[in-house]
Scaffold this active site. Structure first.
Site, PDB file in Angstrom:
ATOM      1  N   SER A  22      12.535 -35.531  -8.876  1.00  0.00           N
ATOM      2  CA  SER A  22      12.374 -36.603  -7.882  1.00  0.00           C
ATOM      3  C   SER A  22      13.456 -37.671  -8.053  1.00  0.00           C
ATOM      4  O   SER A  22      14.069 -38.129  -7.084  1.00  0.00           O
ATOM      5  CB  SER A  22      11.002 -37.263  -8.042  1.00  0.00           C
ATOM      6  OG  SER A  22       9.988 -36.344  -7.730  1.00  0.00           O
TER       7      SER A  22
ATOM      8  N   ARG B 168      16.927 -38.634  -5.580  1.00  0.00           N
ATOM      9  CA  ARG B 168      17.124 -40.008  -5.108  1.00  0.00           C
ATOM     10  C   ARG B 168      18.414 -40.592  -5.658  1.00  0.00           C
ATOM     11  O   ARG B 168      19.075 -41.392  -4.985  1.00  0.00           O
ATOM     12  CB  ARG B 168      15.907 -40.860  -5.494  1.00  0.00           C
ATOM     13  CG  ARG B 168      14.659 -40.507  -4.640  1.00  0.00           C
ATOM     14  CD  ARG B 168      13.377 -40.954  -5.338  1.00  0.00           C
ATOM     15  NE  ARG B 168      12.172 -40.792  -4.547  1.00  0.00           N
ATOM     16  CZ  ARG B 168      11.467 -39.647  -4.426  1.00  0.00           C
ATOM     17  NH1 ARG B 168      11.903 -38.539  -5.028  1.00  0.00           N
ATOM     18  NH2 ARG B 168      10.363 -39.621  -3.720  1.00  0.00           N
TER      19      ARG B 168
ATOM     20  N   GLY C 150      11.745 -29.148  -0.464  1.00  0.00           N
ATOM     21  CA  GLY C 150      10.963 -30.022   0.412  1.00  0.00           C
ATOM     22  C   GLY C 150      11.348 -31.483   0.268  1.00  0.00           C
ATOM     23  O   GLY C 150      11.471 -32.212   1.260  1.00  0.00           O
TER      24      GLY C 150
ATOM     25  N   ARG D 177       6.974 -24.858   6.060  1.00  0.00           N
ATOM     26  CA  ARG D 177       6.299 -26.100   5.673  1.00  0.00           C
ATOM     27  C   ARG D 177       6.338 -27.143   6.792  1.00  0.00           C
ATOM     28  O   ARG D 177       7.307 -27.235   7.534  1.00  0.00           O
ATOM     29  CB  ARG D 177       6.927 -26.654   4.388  1.00  0.00           C
ATOM     30  CG  ARG D 177       6.789 -25.654   3.249  1.00  0.00           C
ATOM     31  CD  ARG D 177       7.399 -26.150   1.963  1.00  0.00           C
ATOM     32  NE  ARG D 177       6.696 -27.296   1.436  1.00  0.00           N
ATOM     33  CZ  ARG D 177       7.092 -27.985   0.370  1.00  0.00           C
ATOM     34  NH1 ARG D 177       8.201 -27.636  -0.258  1.00  0.00           N
ATOM     35  NH2 ARG D 177       6.394 -28.997  -0.071  1.00  0.00           N
TER      36      ARG D 177
ATOM     37  N   ASP E 219       2.000 -31.561  -8.810  1.00  0.00           N
ATOM     38  CA  ASP E 219       2.767 -30.329  -9.035  1.00  0.00           C
ATOM     39  C   ASP E 219       2.314 -29.580 -10.296  1.00  0.00           C
ATOM     40  O   ASP E 219       2.849 -28.515 -10.602  1.00  0.00           O
ATOM     41  CB  ASP E 219       4.264 -30.653  -9.147  1.00  0.00           C
ATOM     42  CG  ASP E 219       4.835 -31.115  -7.808  1.00  0.00           C
ATOM     43  OD1 ASP E 219       4.264 -30.753  -6.752  1.00  0.00           O
ATOM     44  OD2 ASP E 219       5.841 -31.846  -7.812  1.00  0.00           O
TER      45      ASP E 219
ATOM     46  N   LYS F 280       2.582 -26.851  -0.217  1.00  0.00           N
ATOM     47  CA  LYS F 280       3.711 -26.921  -1.159  1.00  0.00           C
ATOM     48  C   LYS F 280       4.649 -25.728  -0.911  1.00  0.00           C
ATOM     49  O   LYS F 280       4.598 -25.114   0.137  1.00  0.00           O
ATOM     50  CB  LYS F 280       3.187 -26.957  -2.592  1.00  0.00           C
ATOM     51  CG  LYS F 280       2.383 -28.206  -2.910  1.00  0.00           C
ATOM     52  CD  LYS F 280       3.254 -29.448  -2.843  1.00  0.00           C
ATOM     53  CE  LYS F 280       2.440 -30.724  -3.019  1.00  0.00           C
ATOM     54  NZ  LYS F 280       3.242 -31.911  -2.746  1.00  0.00           N
TER      55      LYS F 280
ATOM     56  N   ARG G 201      -0.298 -23.147  -2.706  1.00  0.00           N
ATOM     57  CA  ARG G 201      -0.452 -23.025  -4.159  1.00  0.00           C
ATOM     58  C   ARG G 201      -1.885 -22.767  -4.586  1.00  0.00           C
ATOM     59  O   ARG G 201      -2.113 -22.174  -5.632  1.00  0.00           O
ATOM     60  CB  ARG G 201       0.046 -24.297  -4.850  1.00  0.00           C
ATOM     61  CG  ARG G 201       1.494 -24.235  -5.129  1.00  0.00           C
ATOM     62  CD  ARG G 201       1.992 -25.326  -6.034  1.00  0.00           C
ATOM     63  NE  ARG G 201       3.435 -25.210  -6.054  1.00  0.00           N
ATOM     64  CZ  ARG G 201       4.280 -26.210  -6.242  1.00  0.00           C
ATOM     65  NH1 ARG G 201       3.818 -27.426  -6.452  1.00  0.00           N
ATOM     66  NH2 ARG G 201       5.580 -25.985  -6.244  1.00  0.00           N
TER      67      ARG G 201
ATOM     68  N   ARG H 273       7.005 -23.019  -9.338  1.00  0.00           N
ATOM     69  CA  ARG H 273       5.944 -23.436 -10.278  1.00  0.00           C
ATOM     70  C   ARG H 273       4.891 -22.348 -10.472  1.00  0.00           C
ATOM     71  O   ARG H 273       4.268 -22.265 -11.530  1.00  0.00           O
ATOM     72  CB  ARG H 273       5.320 -24.759  -9.835  1.00  0.00           C
ATOM     73  CG  ARG H 273       6.360 -25.878  -9.769  1.00  0.00           C
ATOM     74  CD  ARG H 273       5.800 -27.259  -9.893  1.00  0.00           C
ATOM     75  NE  ARG H 273       6.793 -28.231  -9.460  1.00  0.00           N
ATOM     76  CZ  ARG H 273       7.799 -28.689 -10.199  1.00  0.00           C
ATOM     77  NH1 ARG H 273       7.956 -28.266 -11.441  1.00  0.00           N
ATOM     78  NH2 ARG H 273       8.660 -29.566  -9.712  1.00  0.00           N
TER      79      ARG H 273
HETATM   80  C1  S3P Z   1       7.868 -35.480  -4.449  1.00  0.00           C
HETATM   81  C2  S3P Z   1       6.621 -35.693  -3.919  1.00  0.00           C
HETATM   82  C3  S3P Z   1       5.541 -34.696  -3.951  1.00  0.00           C
HETATM   83  C4  S3P Z   1       5.822 -33.567  -4.943  1.00  0.00           C
HETATM   84  C5  S3P Z   1       7.237 -33.097  -4.841  1.00  0.00           C
HETATM   85  C6  S3P Z   1       8.211 -34.227  -5.136  1.00  0.00           C
HETATM   86  C7  S3P Z   1       8.890 -36.544  -4.350  1.00  0.00           C
HETATM   87  O1  S3P Z   1       5.398 -34.138  -2.665  1.00  0.00           O
HETATM   88  O2  S3P Z   1       4.932 -32.493  -4.747  1.00  0.00           O
HETATM   89  O3  S3P Z   1       7.484 -32.045  -5.745  1.00  0.00           O
HETATM   90  O4  S3P Z   1       9.915 -36.468  -5.049  1.00  0.00           O
HETATM   91  O5  S3P Z   1       8.684 -37.489  -3.574  1.00  0.00           O
HETATM   92  P1  S3P Z   1       4.450 -34.796  -1.538  1.00  0.00           P
HETATM   93  O6  S3P Z   1       5.026 -36.068  -1.118  1.00  0.00           O
HETATM   94  O7  S3P Z   1       4.429 -33.781  -0.412  1.00  0.00           O
HETATM   95  O8  S3P Z   1       3.108 -34.925  -2.209  1.00  0.00           O
END
Ligand code: S3P
Length: 445
Positions: A28, A32, A99, A127, A326, A353, A357, A402
């Site tokens: 994450s 960013r 995603g 998705r 996760d 996901k 999952r 995962r």
């Molecule tokens: C993430 C948010 C989560 C998580 C993903 C990473 C992020 O997803 O499952 O692996 O970096 O903001 P969701 O916002 O769909 O819950």
């Protein structure tokens, strides 16, 4: 990579795991760091970046929109375009399996008067993207093309001048919250995101670090109100990415379930929006000690000493889901070796996901002899201490990293080996997974 022939992999009952494990950078934070560094004026220097496929796709997208990104030794050096100055990408942005990359980048371009096309692999193309497109539409975004149900491939065109909005996030999703906050960077005025259930707060923390003016208030009901001022000047930062708790989860659970293990996990992010698995394993009786808690670059990190443990089943409440969203697949694996039943509640988000999952985990458990019950949004797993009678099955991973790693962990403590149908997706988040686990003593071939 997903087009290549599948490469199965098996894990077999292992002797005690020992040694030190330094897990890769947080996914994450890595996404960013490249995104905000690519947007900010001046130079951003990043150490500890996760060099997984997902994150590299975000880097490629930022390059396509004008950022310069290069690796110099251990550091990634990013020269950003300046906030408000992204370029229209000439080709479709391919996010592969990612995603977070695709949804946050939709937010980023959603307030720009330019056309952007998004594509991805078979998993990502299934998705739902409507969850980020809906608030962006309120800001003026046009969806020029999309597959039914707002699915990829999708072509977007932002407005001439984006409208700031107040948006209440309808599901607990850090990606949706983040997409709106990031779109707000190129909208005049104040955008407010209301978050009834707190999710990971990396976007808020990092944007404030890059110079955005952002204020978080928590009301009497515990609801977070995040106000961000549009069109801030963002300036390059130095970022040390801590170890990813969602990756640490695999050696952590492996060391807990393989008897006699003694493993140190180094430099793991301890942000409370991410530590739900640790809380749950401690409740189950896992022998985990937090060794050296410290603050690095604005985030709490620690080393963990983890030993083989006898676990007992627990109820994992729905409120905890966002802080371990996760980690459910690997928690379900831990539950297979616990005394009694573990009941996990509030799992509806698991269905959207990289795979569904909840059903992928339940099916993987069943083919390996585990007694479990899949509900609409719950999973109950009855454990078999010692792993007696467990294993022997082949798990369908559905392009989900995962699921792949969780079931390899299961094989290390089950009576019979566990096989996964394809290992390719592991490289999206944890390219060194197999080697790291083997160095600890895991039998994975
Ligand atoms: C993430 C948010 C989560 C998580 C993903 C990473 C992020 O997803 O499952 O692996 O970096 O903001 P969701 O916002 O769909 O819950």
């Amino acid at each position: 990579m997903h087009d290549a022939a599948p490469r199965p992999l098996s894990a077999a009952k292992s002797e005690s795991l020992t040694g030190r494990a330094r897990v890769p950078g947080d996914k994450s934070i890595s996404h960013r760091a490249l995104m905000f560094g690519g947007l900010a004026a001046g130079q951003t220097r990043i150490t500890g970046l996760l060099e997984g496929e997902d994150v590299l796709r975000t880097g490629a997208a930022m390059r396509a929109m004008g950022a310069q990104i290069e690796r110099r030794g251990d550091e990634w050096v990013v020269s950003g375009t300046g906030n408000g100055a992204l370029l229209e990408p000439k080709e479709a942005l391919d996010f592969g399996n990612a995603g977070t990359g695709v949804r946050l980048t939709m937010g980023l371009v959603g307030s720009y008067d330019m056309e952007t096309r998004f594509i991805g692999d078979a998993s990502l193309s299934k998705r739902p993207m409507g969850r980020v497109l809906d608030p962006l539409r309120e800001m003026g975004l046009q969806v020029l093309a999309a597959e039914p149900g707002d699915r990829l491939p999708i072509t977007l065109r932002g407005p001439k001048h984006a409208a700031p909005i107040t948006y209440r996030v309808p599901m607990p999703s850090a990606q949706v919250k983040s997409a709106v906050l990031i779109a707000a960077l190129n909208a005049p005025g104040i955008t407010t995101v209301i978050e009834p259930v707190a999710t990971r707060d990396h976007t808020e923390k990092m944007l404030a670090g890059f110079g955005a003016s952002l204020q978080v208030d928590i009301d009497g009901d515990g609801v977070r109100h995040i106000r961000i001022e549009g069109q801030p000047r963002l300036t390059g930062q130095t970022i040390a990415v801590p170890g990813d708790p969602s990756s640490a989860a695999f050696p952590l659970v492996a060391a807990v379930i393989v008897p006699g293990s003694d493993v140190i996990i180094e430099n793991m992010l301890m942000n409370p929006t991410r530590t739900g698995l640790l809380t749950t394993l401690l409740e189950m009786g896992a022998d985990i000690t937090i060794v050296d808690r410290r603050n690095e670059g604005g985030e709490d990190v620690a080393d963990l000493r983890v030993r083989g443990s006898e676990l007992k089943g627990v109820i994992v409440p729905a409120e905890r889901a966002p802080s371990m969203i996760d980690e459910y697949p690997v928690l379900a694996v831990a539950a297979c070796f616990a005394e009694g039943e573990t009941l996990m509640q509030g799992l509806e988000e698991l269905r959207v996901k990289e795979s569904d999952r909840l059903s992928a985990v339940a099916n993987g458990l069943k083919v390996n002899g585990v007694d479990c019950v899949e509900g609409e949004a719950t999973l109950a797993v009855t454990g078999q201490p010692g792993g007696k009678g467990l294993g022997g099955g082949t798990v369908e991973t559905h392009l989900d990293h995962r699921i792949a790693m969780s079931f390899l962990v299961m094989g290390l403590a089950a009576q019979k080996p566990v096989t996964i149908d394809d290992q390719a997706m592991i490289a999206t988040s944890f390219p060194d997974f197999t080697d790291l686990m083997r160095r600890l003593g895991a039998r994975i071939d």
